[in-house]
Design an enzyme around this catalytic site. Sequence first.
Site, PDB file in Angstrom:
ATOM      1  N   PRO A  73       3.483  -5.593  -1.420  1.00 27.44           N
ATOM      2  CG  PRO A  73       2.239  -6.960   0.019  1.00 27.44           C
ATOM      3  CD  PRO A  73       3.641  -6.737  -0.503  1.00 27.44           C
TER       4      PRO A  73
ATOM      5  CG  HIS B 256     -11.777   2.474  -3.126  1.00 26.41           C
ATOM      6  ND1 HIS B 256     -12.745   2.251  -2.173  1.00 26.41           N
ATOM      7  CD2 HIS B 256     -10.681   2.875  -2.459  1.00 26.41           C
ATOM      8  CE1 HIS B 256     -12.232   2.494  -0.977  1.00 26.41           C
ATOM      9  NE2 HIS B 256     -10.985   2.877  -1.128  1.00 26.41           N
TER      10      HIS B 256
ATOM     11  CE1 TYR C 180      -2.397   0.859   3.157  1.00 25.60           C
ATOM     12  CE2 TYR C 180      -3.579   2.904   2.695  1.00 25.60           C
ATOM     13  CZ  TYR C 180      -2.950   1.748   2.254  1.00 25.60           C
ATOM     14  OH  TYR C 180      -2.877   1.481   0.912  1.00 25.60           O
TER      15      TYR C 180
ATOM     16  CE  LYS D  77       2.178   2.386  -6.835  1.00 27.30           C
ATOM     17  NZ  LYS D  77       1.298   3.383  -7.448  1.00 27.30           N
TER      18      LYS D  77
ATOM     19  CE1 TYR E 150      -2.253   3.609  -1.619  1.00 24.43           C
ATOM     20  CE2 TYR E 150      -4.296   4.670  -2.305  1.00 24.43           C
ATOM     21  CZ  TYR E 150      -3.643   3.700  -1.582  1.00 24.43           C
ATOM     22  OH  TYR E 150      -4.358   2.809  -0.807  1.00 24.43           O
TER      23      TYR E 150
END
Length: 385
Positions: free
Chosen positions: A287, A66, A195, A291, A382
């Site tokens: 979250p 992804h 998001y 990570k 990221y």
Amino acid sequence: MHDSTNDHAIRNGVLLRSGIDCVVLERADREHLRNRARAGFLAAHTVRVLARNGLDEGLRRRGQEHGVCEFRTGDGRFRLDYRRLGRGEPHTVYPQHELVADLLAQYLDAGGRIHFGTEATAVLDADGPSPSVTVREPDGRPGRWGARYIAACDGRHGAGRRSLPHGAVRHHRHHGVSWLGLLAQAPPSMDAVGYALHPRGFAGHMARSAGITRYYLQCRPGHRGDAWSEDRIWDELALRMRADEYGPLRRGPIVQRSVVDLESDVLEPLRHGALFLVGDAAALISPAAAKGANLAVLEAEVLALALTGALVHGDAEPLARYSERCLAHIWRAQEFSHWMIRLLHGASDPAEATPFQERLRCSRLASLRDVRTTQDWFAEHYVGI
């Protein structure tokens, strides 16, 4: 010691292959570990760790690459194909409970020892000649295990943290933001991590599999997870994700819900004599940037190789550097997570929620949308740890 994550299985698998005697004391039973739904986004480094230790068979067969995220705001939406930015690395989506099941099976098949239903209660004499762990056995009786080295993989409230000596430093920050975390028995509604920034609060969409999707809804601190009906949850998700503009959400039963308070928590140092902190026992991260599990895998490999160096090759230097090495990664991840929290939520303190601060946040989003150097920085942090 124990945790319901990947770190003990990876670490002890490496030790087992090196001929080092080791045992896992696990509070939960095996069935609970196999079915507890948790995170699912694996960083490229995590995939490499699994591959070089021969632990990636299930991942290679069932994991899905992804590399796209989408931001939705009142000014429109934009997408970042982050696998083509920065270092050119994607995430791999593989539900964590499936990875845990793979690791448990491989470790046990190789002769590894796990004592299920055994809860560690304290670490004793970590700085002395005879370190040990006191436990509550499955039948409730007290027990005690001696060891040369002890890895506390039992989370922020576990025996490892409770047993730390004076001098350990805790860095803690509550970000003033809470999420209602949801697991829906429904196909993903978009081909990206979503998001959504809305005046009513943040909403997030993260695919887990073809039939399971993780959603997040920002809620007020102190919110009860069962306070909203499923219909109200889906309506609120649709509103914040602007489904009327960008397409309907694919609904289904909500099979899990919990309230997540976004916190950061770091212990320094990560070594105290024979005791080493790993995973959530070492640091808790929000979250917002996926990570936590990836840091745990990194720490597990670093510790396993350091223990192998000390016990097999007589080289104690890697063990001496364990805390320093891992804390460098932990603080880098914390910094990016903090940046993401401010990007997605704005100011959490009402005194700071000024038009000036909101315009700064809009500028950050515009830079992420339009400026290649910002996009490369985002992509590298990221995915990277």
